[in-house]
Design a protein around this motif. Structure first.
Motif, PDB file in Angstrom:
ATOM      1  N   VAL A   1       0.827  -1.207   0.000  1.00  0.00           N
ATOM      2  CA  VAL A   1       0.000   0.000   0.000  1.00  0.00           C
ATOM      3  C   VAL A   1       0.865   1.261   0.000  1.00  0.00           C
ATOM      4  O   VAL A   1       0.562   2.238  -0.696  1.00  0.00           O
TER       5      VAL A   1
ATOM      6  N   GLY B   1      -1.724   8.747   2.973  1.00  0.00           N
ATOM      7  CA  GLY B   1      -2.614   8.004   2.081  1.00  0.00           C
ATOM      8  C   GLY B   1      -2.666   6.530   2.437  1.00  0.00           C
ATOM      9  O   GLY B   1      -3.734   5.902   2.415  1.00  0.00           O
ATOM     10  N   ALA B   2      -1.500   5.944   2.745  1.00  0.00           N
ATOM     11  CA  ALA B   2      -1.458   4.531   3.124  1.00  0.00           C
ATOM     12  C   ALA B   2      -2.193   4.302   4.437  1.00  0.00           C
ATOM     13  O   ALA B   2      -2.897   3.304   4.609  1.00  0.00           O
TER      14      ALA B   2
ATOM     15  N   SER C   1       2.681   7.788  -0.072  1.00  0.00           N
ATOM     16  CA  SER C   1       2.343   8.724   1.003  1.00  0.00           C
ATOM     17  C   SER C   1       1.996   7.948   2.257  1.00  0.00           C
ATOM     18  O   SER C   1       1.194   6.999   2.203  1.00  0.00           O
TER      19      SER C   1
ATOM     20  N   ARG D   1      -5.868   4.195   3.744  1.00  0.00           N
ATOM     21  CA  ARG D   1      -6.254   2.932   3.109  1.00  0.00           C
ATOM     22  C   ARG D   1      -6.343   1.796   4.108  1.00  0.00           C
ATOM     23  O   ARG D   1      -7.191   0.907   3.995  1.00  0.00           O
TER      24      ARG D   1
ATOM     25  N   ASN E   1      -3.284   6.186  -8.838  1.00  0.00           N
ATOM     26  CA  ASN E   1      -2.519   5.713  -7.684  1.00  0.00           C
ATOM     27  C   ASN E   1      -3.103   4.466  -7.048  1.00  0.00           C
ATOM     28  O   ASN E   1      -2.380   3.661  -6.466  1.00  0.00           O
ATOM     29  N   ASP E   2      -4.420   4.290  -7.159  1.00  0.00           N
ATOM     30  CA  ASP E   2      -5.040   3.142  -6.517  1.00  0.00           C
ATOM     31  C   ASP E   2      -5.208   1.948  -7.450  1.00  0.00           C
ATOM     32  O   ASP E   2      -5.650   0.881  -7.031  1.00  0.00           O
TER      33      ASP E   2
ATOM     34  N   GLU F   1       2.130   1.918  -3.469  1.00  0.00           N
ATOM     35  CA  GLU F   1       1.047   2.396  -4.332  1.00  0.00           C
ATOM     36  C   GLU F   1       0.692   3.856  -4.035  1.00  0.00           C
ATOM     37  O   GLU F   1       0.502   4.657  -4.952  1.00  0.00           O
ATOM     38  N   GLU F   2       0.593   4.186  -2.761  1.00  0.00           N
ATOM     39  CA  GLU F   2       0.148   5.527  -2.373  1.00  0.00           C
ATOM     40  C   GLU F   2       1.252   6.564  -2.498  1.00  0.00           C
ATOM     41  O   GLU F   2       0.986   7.728  -2.804  1.00  0.00           O
TER      42      GLU F   2
END
Length: 302
Positions: free
Chosen positions: A12, A21-22, A18, A25, A154-155, A15-16
């Motif tokens: 994650v 952001g992670a 950040s 998620r 990003n996702d 992917e993020e």
């Protein structure tokens, strides 16, 4: 020994790009995710993510690990969901896959046989590549996007399928073959380009320009299959024949002669991409696993 949660967090975070952001998620606080990143760094022995502008960028080591991490997560999912897999033999569902004619022509027949044997009541629908339709996965119009690696959201979930190199191609008795195929002689003849957007310029032209050379693209075709037949019936040179198509070219009996390109050309990485809402969908997982296994077998990786 690192636990599965660290692998999930690593996936994650990459992917993020950040911590915030992670954290969102994974339903964690930002400080908790920061501590998790510290544990990952200690376990891997690598910074994993480093500051880049306003976000974080993965290190080469992190990118190297990412595919392995995805594989472990996939296997873990199979273990925890053993005994409740979807019955593909009775499933009635249409799978829409966006792909270009190279993939469809190379793998379409084998995928039909796969569906016939393992998902006989499901329908396989190939959708051509198009422009201005980047929200097709988000809106559910396509289930899977198979294309050259590029910019995805990003996702978006992405998995590499295979890499393909390129050859040049021209009709059997083309005057190009009457001497050494140098960059100068290669650029001297008219070319045929393949572009669904109608573009005539690309990496080939950039390499030629670096050598002080220029080619004339006299014809632009929307698909590779239309281009190979046009090249076989003319004096045009096709500069980017994907190596993955070579077997099909032989089966079609197209009178084209291949040659090594006299300029450096990057290989293309082909991936399958899907919306995260389908990540845990059992039927979709079957589709992705099957496509990946088919491509691995073709590449000799199985």
């Amino acid at each position: 020994m690192p636990d599965l949660n660290l692998l999930l967090a690593l996936d994650v975070l990459i992917e993020e790009g950040s911590v915030v952001g992670a954290a969102r998620r994974m339903n964690l606080s930002a400080p908790a995710m920061s501590r998790t990143l510290g544990r990952i760094r200690e376990a891997v022995g690598d910074p994993v993510l480093v500051r880049a502008g306003r976000g974080l960028a993965p290190t080469p080591r992190a990118l190297q690990l990412r595919e392995q991490v995805r594989g472990v997560i996939e296997q873990a999912h199979l273990v925890f969901n053993a005994g409740r897999e979807v019955d593909m033999m009775t499933l009635e569902r249409t799978f829409s896959i966006r792909a270009n004619d190279v993939f469809v022509g190379t793998y379409g027949g084998r995928m039909r046989e796969l569906f016939k044997g393992e998902a006989p009541r499901a329908v396989l629908r190939f959708v051509p590549e198009g422009d201005g339709d980047d929200d097709a996965m988000e809106q559910g119009r396509i289930d899977l996007n198979i294309s050259a690696a590029g910019k995805f959201g990003n996702d978006t979930k992405v998995q590499k399928l295979f890499s393909t190199s390129f050859f040049g191609a021209a009709r059997e008795n083309h005057p190009l073959f009457e001497g050494d195929i140098t960059a100068e002689r290669f650029a001297a003849y008219d070319h045929i380009a393949v572009s669904r957007r109608g573009r005539s310029q690309g990496p080939i032209d950039e390499e030629l320009a670096a050598m002080g050379l220029h080619r004339r693209v006299a014809q632009i075709m929307p698909t590779f299959h239309s281009a190979i037949f046009a090249a076989a019936d003319s004096d045009l040179i096709m500069a980017q024949m994907p190596s993955v198509m070579l077997g099909r070219l032989e089966r079609l009996g197209v009178p084209l002669r291949l040659f090594e390109l006299p300029i450096p050309v990057r290989t293309a990485v082909i991936v399958q991409a899907w919306h995260p809402r389908l990540d845990s969908d059992l039927a979709h997982r079957w589709l992705r696993r099957s496509i990946k296994a088919m491509c691995d077998a073709e590449s000799g990786l199985a």
